[in-house]
Design an enzyme around this catalytic site. Structure first.
Site, PDB file in Angstrom:
ATOM      1  N   GLU A  43       0.098  -1.295   0.224  1.00 56.78           N
ATOM      2  CA  GLU A  43      -0.031  -0.474   0.208  1.00 56.78           C
ATOM      3  C   GLU A  43       1.036   1.155   0.144  1.00 56.78           C
ATOM      4  O   GLU A  43       1.832   1.666   0.990  1.00 56.78           O
ATOM      5  CB  GLU A  43      -1.148   0.403   1.038  1.00 56.78           C
ATOM      6  CG  GLU A  43      -1.508   1.547   1.510  1.00 56.78           C
ATOM      7  CD  GLU A  43      -1.923   1.295   2.634  1.00 56.78           C
ATOM      8  OE1 GLU A  43      -1.951   2.144   3.660  1.00 56.78           O
ATOM      9  OE2 GLU A  43      -2.246   0.224   3.541  1.00 56.78           O
ATOM     10  N   THR A  72      -4.809   5.674   2.790  1.00 63.70           N
ATOM     11  CA  THR A  72      -5.159   7.317   2.566  1.00 63.70           C
ATOM     12  C   THR A  72      -6.213   7.582   1.351  1.00 63.70           C
ATOM     13  O   THR A  72      -6.377   8.836   1.398  1.00 63.70           O
ATOM     14  CB  THR A  72      -4.152   7.770   3.338  1.00 63.70           C
ATOM     15  OG1 THR A  72      -3.497   7.034   4.016  1.00 63.70           O
ATOM     16  CG2 THR A  72      -4.853   9.124   4.075  1.00 63.70           C
ATOM     17  N   LYS A 132     -11.016  -3.006   7.370  1.00 62.89           N
ATOM     18  CA  LYS A 132     -10.184  -2.683   8.379  1.00 62.89           C
ATOM     19  C   LYS A 132      -9.853  -1.831   9.702  1.00 62.89           C
ATOM     20  O   LYS A 132     -10.269  -0.830   9.555  1.00 62.89           O
ATOM     21  CB  LYS A 132      -8.956  -1.667   7.404  1.00 62.89           C
ATOM     22  CG  LYS A 132      -7.638  -0.695   7.595  1.00 62.89           C
ATOM     23  CD  LYS A 132      -7.283   0.342   7.353  1.00 62.89           C
ATOM     24  CE  LYS A 132      -5.827   1.060   7.832  1.00 62.89           C
ATOM     25  NZ  LYS A 132      -5.722   2.527   6.937  1.00 62.89           N
TER      26      LYS A 132
END
Length: 222
Positions: A43, A72, A132
């Protein structure tokens, strides 16, 4: 709704390496070191200056065996730009149902961040491939275990304050995978010289062994 499956590399290795830095100049070297160790789900966070260019470069450098996504991602514009740069999955610290649904409609796995049962359920209903749990260390493995009890069908990825030594505890509590950033990188992104990259490779292999995965091929052994 056709829910995208969990990213295959994440399912196999049970680890998502989070590449976050002040700038992206060192990330391609870090990504290669991680991939060489067997961590093949990466990521690249959008809080990193130059993240999208780095994401595209890492994808081109490492090829289809390594899944590279954007982290993000909190707005629709960010999601659009990340996908245009080649992101293969999206990760967020929050639940934005529009972002999740749009990704699901396009067949892109999305991993929105949630902490409460309501947030976890909202993310799942919107089409998340997995949710998540963030920040995971606020409640620790016990919180994850409590969430899994009434929501066993929802896969959870523990992220936020998870160290190499704690990773196995979250998996034992029911997480399908863990996401680890700074405890894994330890500054290699800022100084990607051979000694730091060698140490990163060693840490990555230690992490894979801790979660029960072979470093050679990323195939689960447990």
């Amino acid at each position: 709704m056709e829910r995208p499956p969990v990213t295959p590399q994440l399912g196999r290795t049970r680890v998502m390496a989070i590449l976050r830095s002040a700038d992206a100049s060192g990330l391609p070297a870090v990504a290669r070191a991680l991939a060489n160790a067997g961590i093949t789900c990466l990521e690249v966070t959008l809080t990193t200056a130059g993240a999208l260019d780095a994401l595209a470069r890492i994808r081109a450098d490492l090829g289809p065996g390594v899944a590279v996504g954007a982290g993000t991602v909190i707005t629709g514009d960010q999601a659009r730009d990340a996908l245009a740069a080649g992101a293969e999955f999206l990760v967020a610290p929050v639940v934005d149902t529009a972002v999740v649904r749009n990704a699901a409609d396009r067949g892109i796995p999305c991993y929105p961040g949630a902490w409460t049962p309501t947030e976890v359920s909202q993310a799942w209903r919107a089409g998340a491939a997995a949710v998540k749990l963030f920040p995971a260390n606020t409640g620790g493995p016990g919180h994850l275990r409590q969430l899994r009890a009434p929501l066993p069908e929802i896969p959870l990825v523990a992220v936020g304050g998870v160290g190499i030594d704690e990773a196995r505890h979250y998996l034992d509590a029911g997480a399908c995978a863990v996401g680890i950033g700074s405890p894994l990188l330890r500054g290699a992104d800022r100084n990607p010289a051979p000694p730091e990259l060698d140490a990163l490779t060693t840490r990555a292999r230690t992490l894979l062994e801790a979660v029960g995965v072979t470093a050679r091929a990323g195939e689960a052994t447990a």
